[in-house]
Motif scaffolding. Sequence first.
Motif, PDB file in Angstrom:
ATOM      1  N   ILE A 293      19.855  24.009 104.308  1.00 36.13           N
ATOM      2  CA  ILE A 293      19.818  25.354 103.995  1.00 36.13           C
ATOM      3  C   ILE A 293      20.667  25.748 102.681  1.00 36.13           C
ATOM      4  O   ILE A 293      21.847  25.363 102.734  1.00 36.13           O
ATOM      5  CB  ILE A 293      20.236  26.168 105.209  1.00 36.13           C
ATOM      6  N   LEU A 294      20.222  26.612 101.955  1.00 41.50           N
ATOM      7  CA  LEU A 294      21.049  26.786 100.741  1.00 41.50           C
ATOM      8  C   LEU A 294      21.717  28.031 101.414  1.00 41.50           C
ATOM      9  O   LEU A 294      21.306  28.728 102.129  1.00 41.50           O
ATOM     10  CB  LEU A 294      20.071  27.367  99.518  1.00 41.50           C
ATOM     11  N   PRO A 295      23.045  28.182 100.614  1.00 41.07           N
ATOM     12  CA  PRO A 295      23.657  29.222 101.276  1.00 41.07           C
ATOM     13  C   PRO A 295      23.118  30.685 100.864  1.00 41.07           C
ATOM     14  O   PRO A 295      22.546  30.962  99.722  1.00 41.07           O
ATOM     15  CB  PRO A 295      25.039  29.270 100.227  1.00 41.07           C
ATOM     16  N   SER A 296      23.000  31.631 101.569  1.00 41.60           N
ATOM     17  CA  SER A 296      22.282  32.693 101.476  1.00 41.60           C
ATOM     18  C   SER A 296      22.802  33.470 100.038  1.00 41.60           C
ATOM     19  O   SER A 296      23.871  33.684 100.006  1.00 41.60           O
ATOM     20  CB  SER A 296      21.963  33.670 102.627  1.00 41.60           C
ATOM     21  N   ASN A 297      21.800  33.835  99.568  1.00 43.72           N
ATOM     22  CA  ASN A 297      22.072  34.702  98.160  1.00 43.72           C
ATOM     23  C   ASN A 297      22.314  36.150  98.584  1.00 43.72           C
ATOM     24  O   ASN A 297      21.344  36.975  99.253  1.00 43.72           O
ATOM     25  CB  ASN A 297      20.945  34.688  97.263  1.00 43.72           C
ATOM     26  N   PRO A 298      23.299  36.853  98.188  1.00 40.20           N
ATOM     27  CA  PRO A 298      23.569  38.222  98.467  1.00 40.20           C
ATOM     28  C   PRO A 298      22.567  39.219  97.955  1.00 40.20           C
ATOM     29  O   PRO A 298      22.428  40.152  98.826  1.00 40.20           O
ATOM     30  CB  PRO A 298      24.828  38.658  97.713  1.00 40.20           C
ATOM     31  N   ILE A 299      21.913  39.028  97.013  1.00 45.91           N
ATOM     32  CA  ILE A 299      20.882  39.600  96.105  1.00 45.91           C
ATOM     33  C   ILE A 299      19.535  39.897  97.204  1.00 45.91           C
ATOM     34  O   ILE A 299      19.091  40.936  97.356  1.00 45.91           O
ATOM     35  CB  ILE A 299      20.320  38.934  95.068  1.00 45.91           C
ATOM     36  N   ASP A 300      19.408  38.895  97.979  1.00 47.10           N
ATOM     37  CA  ASP A 300      18.415  38.853  98.981  1.00 47.10           C
ATOM     38  C   ASP A 300      18.577  39.980 100.030  1.00 47.10           C
ATOM     39  O   ASP A 300      17.699  40.622 100.693  1.00 47.10           O
ATOM     40  CB  ASP A 300      18.281  37.637  99.944  1.00 47.10           C
ATOM     41  N   TYR A 301      19.823  40.606 100.127  1.00 47.38           N
ATOM     42  CA  TYR A 301      19.939  41.692 101.376  1.00 47.38           C
ATOM     43  C   TYR A 301      19.945  43.066 100.620  1.00 47.38           C
ATOM     44  O   TYR A 301      19.863  43.944 101.263  1.00 47.38           O
ATOM     45  CB  TYR A 301      21.499  41.322 101.652  1.00 47.38           C
ATOM     46  N   ILE A 302      19.938  43.006  99.077  1.00 46.29           N
ATOM     47  CA  ILE A 302      20.018  44.372  98.407  1.00 46.29           C
ATOM     48  C   ILE A 302      18.884  45.305  98.881  1.00 46.29           C
ATOM     49  O   ILE A 302      19.072  46.463  99.423  1.00 46.29           O
ATOM     50  CB  ILE A 302      20.181  44.385  97.189  1.00 46.29           C
ATOM     51  N   PRO A 303      17.680  44.727  98.789  1.00 45.17           N
ATOM     52  CA  PRO A 303      16.563  45.875  99.155  1.00 45.17           C
ATOM     53  C   PRO A 303      16.499  46.304 100.196  1.00 45.17           C
ATOM     54  O   PRO A 303      16.184  47.542 100.714  1.00 45.17           O
ATOM     55  CB  PRO A 303      15.258  44.946  98.697  1.00 45.17           C
TER      56      PRO A 303
ATOM     57  N   ALA B 122      22.898  47.473  91.515  1.00 42.47           N
ATOM     58  CA  ALA B 122      23.567  46.739  92.317  1.00 42.47           C
ATOM     59  C   ALA B 122      23.246  45.169  92.320  1.00 42.47           C
ATOM     60  O   ALA B 122      23.925  44.287  92.220  1.00 42.47           O
ATOM     61  CB  ALA B 122      23.170  46.977  93.833  1.00 42.47           C
ATOM     62  N   VAL B 123      22.009  44.976  91.870  1.00 36.26           N
ATOM     63  CA  VAL B 123      21.625  43.495  91.367  1.00 36.26           C
ATOM     64  C   VAL B 123      22.228  42.935  90.326  1.00 36.26           C
ATOM     65  O   VAL B 123      22.801  41.948  90.050  1.00 36.26           O
ATOM     66  CB  VAL B 123      20.321  43.527  91.479  1.00 36.26           C
ATOM     67  N   GLU B 124      22.384  43.948  89.386  1.00 36.01           N
ATOM     68  CA  GLU B 124      22.823  43.726  88.125  1.00 36.01           C
ATOM     69  C   GLU B 124      24.304  43.367  88.296  1.00 36.01           C
ATOM     70  O   GLU B 124      24.834  42.306  87.764  1.00 36.01           O
ATOM     71  CB  GLU B 124      22.889  44.864  87.320  1.00 36.01           C
ATOM     72  N   ILE B 125      25.169  44.018  88.956  1.00 33.50           N
ATOM     73  CA  ILE B 125      26.467  43.829  89.300  1.00 33.50           C
ATOM     74  C   ILE B 125      26.802  42.562  89.814  1.00 33.50           C
ATOM     75  O   ILE B 125      27.485  41.790  89.644  1.00 33.50           O
ATOM     76  CB  ILE B 125      27.093  44.964  90.244  1.00 33.50           C
ATOM     77  N   LEU B 126      25.844  42.208  90.999  1.00 37.71           N
ATOM     78  CA  LEU B 126      25.915  40.834  91.696  1.00 37.71           C
ATOM     79  C   LEU B 126      25.777  39.703  90.591  1.00 37.71           C
ATOM     80  O   LEU B 126      26.426  38.780  90.754  1.00 37.71           O
ATOM     81  CB  LEU B 126      24.782  40.956  92.704  1.00 37.71           C
ATOM     82  N   GLU B 127      24.767  39.773  89.879  1.00 34.55           N
ATOM     83  CA  GLU B 127      24.571  38.736  88.824  1.00 34.55           C
ATOM     84  C   GLU B 127      25.555  38.631  88.030  1.00 34.55           C
ATOM     85  O   GLU B 127      26.224  37.205  87.803  1.00 34.55           O
ATOM     86  CB  GLU B 127      23.221  39.086  88.053  1.00 34.55           C
ATOM     87  N   LYS B 128      26.257  39.643  87.668  1.00 36.34           N
ATOM     88  CA  LYS B 128      27.360  39.368  86.899  1.00 36.34           C
ATOM     89  C   LYS B 128      28.649  38.781  87.720  1.00 36.34           C
ATOM     90  O   LYS B 128      29.204  37.704  87.170  1.00 36.34           O
ATOM     91  CB  LYS B 128      28.219  40.861  86.299  1.00 36.34           C
ATOM     92  N   ALA B 129      28.792  39.202  88.697  1.00 36.97           N
ATOM     93  CA  ALA B 129      29.765  38.636  89.797  1.00 36.97           C
ATOM     94  C   ALA B 129      29.684  37.426  89.787  1.00 36.97           C
ATOM     95  O   ALA B 129      30.602  36.436  89.867  1.00 36.97           O
ATOM     96  CB  ALA B 129      29.727  39.562  91.019  1.00 36.97           C
ATOM     97  N   GLN B 130      28.397  36.882  90.225  1.00 37.90           N
ATOM     98  CA  GLN B 130      28.003  35.377  90.503  1.00 37.90           C
ATOM     99  C   GLN B 130      28.280  34.554  89.165  1.00 37.90           C
ATOM    100  O   GLN B 130      28.912  33.439  89.491  1.00 37.90           O
ATOM    101  CB  GLN B 130      26.364  35.445  90.765  1.00 37.90           C
ATOM    102  N   LYS B 131      28.202  35.196  87.840  1.00 37.50           N
ATOM    103  CA  LYS B 131      28.480  34.187  86.829  1.00 37.50           C
ATOM    104  C   LYS B 131      29.810  33.870  86.835  1.00 37.50           C
ATOM    105  O   LYS B 131      30.383  32.693  86.200  1.00 37.50           O
ATOM    106  CB  LYS B 131      28.293  35.078  85.607  1.00 37.50           C
ATOM    107  N   ILE B 132      30.660  34.907  87.314  1.00 39.02           N
ATOM    108  CA  ILE B 132      32.135  34.378  87.239  1.00 39.02           C
ATOM    109  C   ILE B 132      32.601  34.056  88.493  1.00 39.02           C
ATOM    110  O   ILE B 132      33.960  34.136  88.564  1.00 39.02           O
ATOM    111  CB  ILE B 132      33.040  35.685  86.542  1.00 39.02           C
ATOM    112  N   GLU B 133      31.764  33.544  89.012  1.00 35.46           N
ATOM    113  CA  GLU B 133      32.435  33.077  90.426  1.00 35.46           C
ATOM    114  C   GLU B 133      32.940  34.000  91.573  1.00 35.46           C
ATOM    115  O   GLU B 133      33.857  33.525  91.916  1.00 35.46           O
ATOM    116  CB  GLU B 133      32.951  31.546  90.205  1.00 35.46           C
ATOM    117  N   LEU B 134      32.674  34.932  91.227  1.00 33.96           N
ATOM    118  CA  LEU B 134      33.439  35.997  92.189  1.00 33.96           C
ATOM    119  C   LEU B 134      32.662  35.910  93.606  1.00 33.96           C
ATOM    120  O   LEU B 134      33.294  36.333  94.624  1.00 33.96           O
ATOM    121  CB  LEU B 134      33.215  37.520  91.615  1.00 33.96           C
ATOM    122  N   THR B 135      31.579  35.354  93.885  1.00 33.72           N
ATOM    123  CA  THR B 135      30.943  35.308  95.012  1.00 33.72           C
ATOM    124  C   THR B 135      31.157  34.194  96.073  1.00 33.72           C
ATOM    125  O   THR B 135      30.723  34.298  97.210  1.00 33.72           O
ATOM    126  CB  THR B 135      29.338  35.576  94.756  1.00 33.72           C
ATOM    127  N   SER B 136      31.463  33.145  95.339  1.00 31.95           N
ATOM    128  CA  SER B 136      31.627  31.918  96.092  1.00 31.95           C
ATOM    129  C   SER B 136      32.461  31.921  97.283  1.00 31.95           C
ATOM    130  O   SER B 136      33.685  32.315  97.170  1.00 31.95           O
ATOM    131  CB  SER B 136      31.852  30.500  95.197  1.00 31.95           C
TER     132      SER B 136
END
Length: 306
Positions: free
Chosen positions: A203-213, A229-243
């Motif tokens: 199971i891949l770790p669940s993606n926060p974006i999937d919860y947004i809608p 919100a999705v935009e923000i999330l994507e940016k956050a993921q780029k700089i590893e803020l989400t792991s």
Amino acid sequence: MAPYIKKCSECGGINLIMNKDKGEVICRDCGLVIEEKMIDFSQEWREFDHDEGDKKRRTGSPMTYTKFDRGLGTDVGQRGDVYQLQSKERNKYFRLRKWQHRISTAIERNLKLALAELKRVASYLKLPGSVEEEAARVYTMAVQRGLVRGRSMESVVAGALYAACRRHEIPRTLDELSEASGIDKKEIGRTYRFITRELGIRILPSNPIDYIPRFASALKLNADTQTKAVEILEKAQKIELTSGRGPTGIAAASLYVAALINNEKRTQREVADIAGVTEVTIRNRYKELLRELDLKGEIKKKDLED
DNA sequence: AAGACGAAAGTGGTTGA
DNA sequence: TCAACAACTTTCGTCTT
């Protein structure tokens, strides 16, 4: 398949997008999740001429894991035919039926019960058929490997469903599963981890974006905010803020920020309740987002426009 | 008065010896 | 198997609107 035309019940817009994988239909204008169910992608039964008939015709109903015998069972003399037989023959049939009943092994009976429960929970959560099917498969495997022993049937069902949701990238929170199944959250988590480990399900770790809608819709936020919100999330993921963080917390925080930016303010409490986290967690994530993504400017700008 | 903020202590799960 | 650890929660007092 007929084109999917329908109006949004919230804003009347016809700009709907369908996401087959997630089994969701979303209104582009207001962000409302209109339907969370899936179209039946099973077989095409109709035949329009002889040639087509030959190509399409198959035997029996589609094989499915949601029936305990995968829809392939045979029953002895269920119909009225039996009564046309002589009494001697008739008795023979009755005996056969009795035996058939008796040889339904414990596993099959367990499966029957479990799949009924699974169906109940799945429909309560409005999960698409594909997820239900997957969960049934997982459960069946678990039973065959004797993993249910020592655990309640219900908790394994819930665990299987949770796993199936994750695999189909339409995550439901443990809280939701817990509410739908009446099983303790911890218990579901435990059996979930146990059966996925034992069955080697990746199971891949669940993606926060999937919860947004879903969250956005529950909060009645419009589509712009959702996109933001999705935009923000994507940016956050780029700089590893989400792991390493809980995906629901991050999803909630970015929605909260996005709402602020778009002047659709929701209180931390409201967002927290929907996402099933506390305000504190939202605050922490939200602080990080502001610090790392310099969104402060955007919020200020909006405030000045007022 | 309600919401936002932050500190401090507690909880459950993961990890590494 | 146990202790250290990070993430998250609960609780509570203070500040802001």
